[in-house]
Design a protein around this motif. Sequence first.
Motif, PDB file in Angstrom:
ATOM      1  N   PRO A 142       0.810  -1.227   0.000  1.00  0.00           N
ATOM      2  CA  PRO A 142       0.000   0.000   0.000  1.00  0.00           C
ATOM      3  C   PRO A 142       0.838   1.269   0.000  1.00  0.00           C
ATOM      4  N   GLY A 143       2.065   1.193   0.476  1.00  0.00           N
ATOM      5  CA  GLY A 143       2.916   2.379   0.470  1.00  0.00           C
ATOM      6  C   GLY A 143       3.193   2.871  -0.937  1.00  0.00           C
ATOM      7  N   LEU A 144       3.260   1.953  -1.896  1.00  0.00           N
ATOM      8  CA  LEU A 144       3.475   2.336  -3.291  1.00  0.00           C
ATOM      9  C   LEU A 144       2.293   3.133  -3.818  1.00  0.00           C
ATOM     10  N   ILE A 145       1.090   2.683  -3.490  1.00  0.00           N
ATOM     11  CA  ILE A 145      -0.107   3.403  -3.921  1.00  0.00           C
ATOM     12  C   ILE A 145      -0.162   4.793  -3.289  1.00  0.00           C
ATOM     13  N   GLU A 146       0.249   4.890  -2.028  1.00  0.00           N
ATOM     14  CA  GLU A 146       0.235   6.189  -1.350  1.00  0.00           C
ATOM     15  C   GLU A 146       1.208   7.161  -2.007  1.00  0.00           C
ATOM     16  N   ALA A 147       2.398   6.680  -2.362  1.00  0.00           N
ATOM     17  CA  ALA A 147       3.379   7.553  -3.009  1.00  0.00           C
ATOM     18  C   ALA A 147       2.859   8.034  -4.363  1.00  0.00           C
ATOM     19  N   VAL A 148       2.302   7.123  -5.138  1.00  0.00           N
ATOM     20  CA  VAL A 148       1.741   7.510  -6.436  1.00  0.00           C
ATOM     21  C   VAL A 148       0.562   8.446  -6.243  1.00  0.00           C
ATOM     22  N   ARG A 149      -0.195   8.235  -5.202  1.00  0.00           N
ATOM     23  CA  ARG A 149      -1.378   9.060  -4.918  1.00  0.00           C
ATOM     24  C   ARG A 149      -1.018  10.523  -4.718  1.00  0.00           C
ATOM     25  N   TYR A 150      -0.077  10.793  -3.839  1.00  0.00           N
ATOM     26  CA  TYR A 150       0.273  12.183  -3.551  1.00  0.00           C
ATOM     27  C   TYR A 150       1.081  12.812  -4.685  1.00  0.00           C
ATOM     28  N   GLY A 151       1.937  12.029  -5.308  1.00  0.00           N
ATOM     29  CA  GLY A 151       2.656  12.563  -6.454  1.00  0.00           C
ATOM     30  C   GLY A 151       1.722  12.899  -7.599  1.00  0.00           C
ATOM     31  N   GLY A 152       0.765  12.032  -7.861  1.00  0.00           N
ATOM     32  CA  GLY A 152      -0.201  12.310  -8.917  1.00  0.00           C
ATOM     33  C   GLY A 152      -1.084  13.505  -8.601  1.00  0.00           C
ATOM     34  N   ALA A 153      -1.498  13.648  -7.355  1.00  0.00           N
ATOM     35  CA  ALA A 153      -2.330  14.795  -6.975  1.00  0.00           C
ATOM     36  C   ALA A 153      -1.574  16.104  -7.169  1.00  0.00           C
ATOM     37  N   ALA A 154      -0.293  16.123  -6.812  1.00  0.00           N
ATOM     38  CA  ALA A 154       0.500  17.335  -6.993  1.00  0.00           C
ATOM     39  C   ALA A 154       0.669  17.675  -8.467  1.00  0.00           C
ATOM     40  N   MET A 155       0.958  16.660  -9.291  1.00  0.00           N
ATOM     41  CA  MET A 155       1.149  16.900 -10.714  1.00  0.00           C
ATOM     42  C   MET A 155      -0.151  17.374 -11.383  1.00  0.00           C
ATOM     43  N   LEU A 156      -1.278  16.780 -11.017  1.00  0.00           N
ATOM     44  CA  LEU A 156      -2.558  17.172 -11.598  1.00  0.00           C
ATOM     45  C   LEU A 156      -2.955  18.591 -11.171  1.00  0.00           C
ATOM     46  N   THR A 157      -2.622  18.954  -9.937  1.00  0.00           N
ATOM     47  CA  THR A 157      -2.923  20.313  -9.475  1.00  0.00           C
ATOM     48  C   THR A 157      -2.123  21.336 -10.275  1.00  0.00           C
ATOM     49  N   ILE A 158      -0.862  21.058 -10.515  1.00  0.00           N
ATOM     50  CA  ILE A 158      -0.033  21.964 -11.319  1.00  0.00           C
ATOM     51  C   ILE A 158      -0.602  22.087 -12.734  1.00  0.00           C
ATOM     52  N   TYR A 159      -0.986  20.967 -13.316  1.00  0.00           N
ATOM     53  CA  TYR A 159      -1.539  20.994 -14.671  1.00  0.00           C
ATOM     54  C   TYR A 159      -2.851  21.777 -14.695  1.00  0.00           C
ATOM     55  N   ALA A 160      -3.678  21.624 -13.649  1.00  0.00           N
ATOM     56  CA  ALA A 160      -4.936  22.372 -13.582  1.00  0.00           C
ATOM     57  C   ALA A 160      -4.682  23.870 -13.505  1.00  0.00           C
ATOM     58  N   LEU A 161      -3.719  24.273 -12.687  1.00  0.00           N
ATOM     59  CA  LEU A 161      -3.398  25.695 -12.565  1.00  0.00           C
ATOM     60  C   LEU A 161      -2.884  26.264 -13.889  1.00  0.00           C
ATOM     61  N   ARG A 162      -2.104  25.490 -14.618  1.00  0.00           N
ATOM     62  CA  ARG A 162      -1.611  25.949 -15.924  1.00  0.00           C
ATOM     63  C   ARG A 162      -2.762  26.101 -16.912  1.00  0.00           C
ATOM     64  N   SER A 163      -3.707  25.172 -16.883  1.00  0.00           N
ATOM     65  CA  SER A 163      -4.857  25.274 -17.783  1.00  0.00           C
ATOM     66  C   SER A 163      -5.714  26.478 -17.431  1.00  0.00           C
ATOM     67  N   TRP A 164      -5.923  26.716 -16.155  1.00  0.00           N
ATOM     68  CA  TRP A 164      -6.709  27.885 -15.748  1.00  0.00           C
ATOM     69  C   TRP A 164      -6.000  29.188 -16.105  1.00  0.00           C
ATOM     70  N   ARG A 165      -4.686  29.200 -15.984  1.00  0.00           N
ATOM     71  CA  ARG A 165      -3.941  30.398 -16.360  1.00  0.00           C
ATOM     72  C   ARG A 165      -4.094  30.669 -17.860  1.00  0.00           C
ATOM     73  N   ALA A 166      -4.027  29.610 -18.667  1.00  0.00           N
ATOM     74  CA  ALA A 166      -4.220  29.786 -20.112  1.00  0.00           C
ATOM     75  C   ALA A 166      -5.627  30.273 -20.419  1.00  0.00           C
ATOM     76  N   ALA A 167      -6.619  29.759 -19.688  1.00  0.00           N
ATOM     77  CA  ALA A 167      -7.994  30.213 -19.906  1.00  0.00           C
ATOM     78  C   ALA A 167      -8.173  31.660 -19.481  1.00  0.00           C
ATOM     79  N   TRP A 168      -7.494  32.069 -18.417  1.00  0.00           N
ATOM     80  CA  TRP A 168      -7.614  33.451 -17.935  1.00  0.00           C
ATOM     81  C   TRP A 168      -6.989  34.432 -18.914  1.00  0.00           C
TER      82      TRP A 168
END
Length: 267
Positions: free
Chosen positions: A77-103
């Motif tokens: 389960p530790g592997l899933i947890e590491a992927v979980r938080y890393g993926g959440a951080a990467m997706l948040t950055i991508y979301a902010l970049r998309s919103w910046r482009a939309a703005w």
Amino acid sequence: MIFPSLASLAVYVPALLSGFGLTAGLIVAIGAQNAFVLKQGVQGMHIGAVVLLCCVYDIVLEACGLAGMGGVILAHPGLIEAVRYGGAAMLTIYALRSWRAAWRGATSLTAQAAPELVSRPARPAPWATVSAAVAGAQGGSAGTTIMARGSGPLARANGNRGLRTEAGSLRKALMTVTLLTWLNPHVYLDTVVLLGGVGGRLPWPSRGWFGVGAMAASCIWFVLLGYGARRLSGLFARPAAWRILDASIGCVMFAIAASLLLARFPA
């Protein structure tokens, strides 16, 4: 007989359709990977490479699931947890970049560097004609034509810069696909654990035909999504439509990131 008859293969059709249907139900959804493939398709940028890489990754994951890799993932389960938080951080950055482009809203499809869709000016001939008026000795004028080949240091530098930009854009697209795929724990739980759990109960060769159906569903979906999105290029020639797409993709990415942080994965 070297090749099996159609009658003998008919017994494996249920397994084939089961793998195809289950995978189609899992993959045909608004997700981070699908949103990125959709945007690349609308832009007309590196569609073939992006679609191919998505197909390869899905095939690898499905093969791992059928081989029993799901039990290994659930045991760590530790592997899933590491992927979980890393993926959440990467997706948040991508979301902010998309919103910046939309703005900013200063781009449309025609402003993107999409070689398949953007009309380019005609390429000059390899030999450029330079006319110089030379005054004659008797006061007349003689037109002297000098042929200069457009391959000097500046021309070569511009060409190399364009190739580097195109290669960098391709690398960026493929890296984004890689991160969106492997930093998403739902990929492992759905494709490897769930799909592998269902198909792994089947005996061989039914399990193999289940995998063929699953892999076919993945490939068909990504091809339809990537190349089908090109038909929307006329709509996204308007900046307003592009802003809506960027904002929507940002919302999808942020929602998936939040779901990763709030979801309870098996321990």
